[in-house]
Design a protein around this motif. Structure first.
Motif, PDB file in Angstrom:
ATOM      1  N   TYR A  35       0.838  -1.389  -0.097  1.00  0.00           N
ATOM      2  CA  TYR A  35       0.142  -0.118   0.239  1.00  0.00           C
ATOM      3  C   TYR A  35       0.946   1.269   0.087  1.00  0.00           C
ATOM      4  N   ASP A  36       0.306   2.322  -0.632  1.00  0.00           N
ATOM      5  CA  ASP A  36       0.976   3.565  -0.591  1.00  0.00           C
ATOM      6  C   ASP A  36       0.844   4.395   0.708  1.00  0.00           C
ATOM      7  N   ALA A  37       1.299   5.660   0.766  1.00  0.00           N
ATOM      8  CA  ALA A  37       1.041   6.597   2.078  1.00  0.00           C
ATOM      9  C   ALA A  37      -0.381   6.744   2.162  1.00  0.00           C
ATOM     10  N   ALA A  38      -1.317   6.740   1.142  1.00  0.00           N
ATOM     11  CA  ALA A  38      -2.535   7.192   1.254  1.00  0.00           C
ATOM     12  C   ALA A  38      -3.510   5.861   1.708  1.00  0.00           C
ATOM     13  N   LEU A  39      -2.617   4.773   1.870  1.00  0.00           N
ATOM     14  CA  LEU A  39      -3.355   3.277   2.113  1.00  0.00           C
ATOM     15  C   LEU A  39      -4.121   3.049   0.928  1.00  0.00           C
TER      16      LEU A  39
END
Length: 206
Positions: free
Chosen positions: A178-182
């Motif tokens: 997942y990225d920082a924005a989930l």
């Protein structure tokens, strides 16, 4: 987002990652059917084989059915047969060539489970990990663990990993990134993993 019912159990996350790395170092090789789904909906199905000290063979099932490549760790070159083994042409490429990078941006020479485990350890060092919990993947008992970077910390763009390790072997059977924005980057299933299989003699011959 997690649909499995989990109960806290098993070793601490730090011990689990350390022990998984030790188990991987003791392997001579492995074979999996790698099934991945990227955030943009792109699917890949690849028969993936790894043998020490870093030989890698991929045969594509979806897309590019039949295409095959072999990574030679000594020469640090990838031999790609777009139309399958035994067919011409044979392309000689660098491992980070965009033609053969995965949907998630992974290069062939860093596509093995050992490279994944190193990333998990690095991300945990930049954040933390939840307590492992009991789960199941393809009827194989597993330890589930979630590893997240502190703040916006990430490793190669991944801020959170969710990983299912087989309880008996500590081999990762499923991984979600997942990225920082989930938002989901990629989900990878390796639940049919075979450890130390008897490879055909010329399997890794370019």
């Amino acid at each position: 987002m997690l649909s499995l019912a989990l109960s806290a159990a098993g070793p601490a996350a730090a011990d689990l990652l350390h022990d998984s790395q030790e188990r991987f170092r003791a392997l001579e090789g492995y074979r999996v059917t790698l099934r991945s789904l990227a955030a943009d909906g792109q699917r890949q199905v690849i028969v993936y084989a790894y043998r020490k000290p870093g030989w890698i063979r991929l045969v594509f099932v979806e897309p590019h059915r039949g295409a095959a490549l072999v990574y030679d760790p000594a020469a640090r070159r990838v031999h790609l047969r777009p139309f399958g083994s035994g067919h011409f042409p044979v392309l000689n490429l660098a491992p980070d060539n965009p033609l053969i990078r995965s949907a998630g941006g992974h290069s062939v020479d860093r596509s093995d489970v050992g490279s994944l485990l190193a990333k998990l350890v690095e991300l945990r060092s930049r954040g933390g990990a939840g307590a492992p919990a009991d789960a199941e993947v393809a009827r194989r008992p597993a330890h589930f663990v979630e590893i997240t970077g502190a703040g916006s910390a990430h490793v190669d763009g991944v801020h959170r990993y969710r990983v299912w390790f087989e309880q008996e072997t500590l081999f990762p059977l499923k991984v979600q990134s997942y990225d920082a924005a989930l938002d989901l980057i990629e989900s990878v299933d390796m639940s049919d993993a075979e450890l130390d299989p008897a490879f055909p003699e010329r399997l890794f011959t370019p």
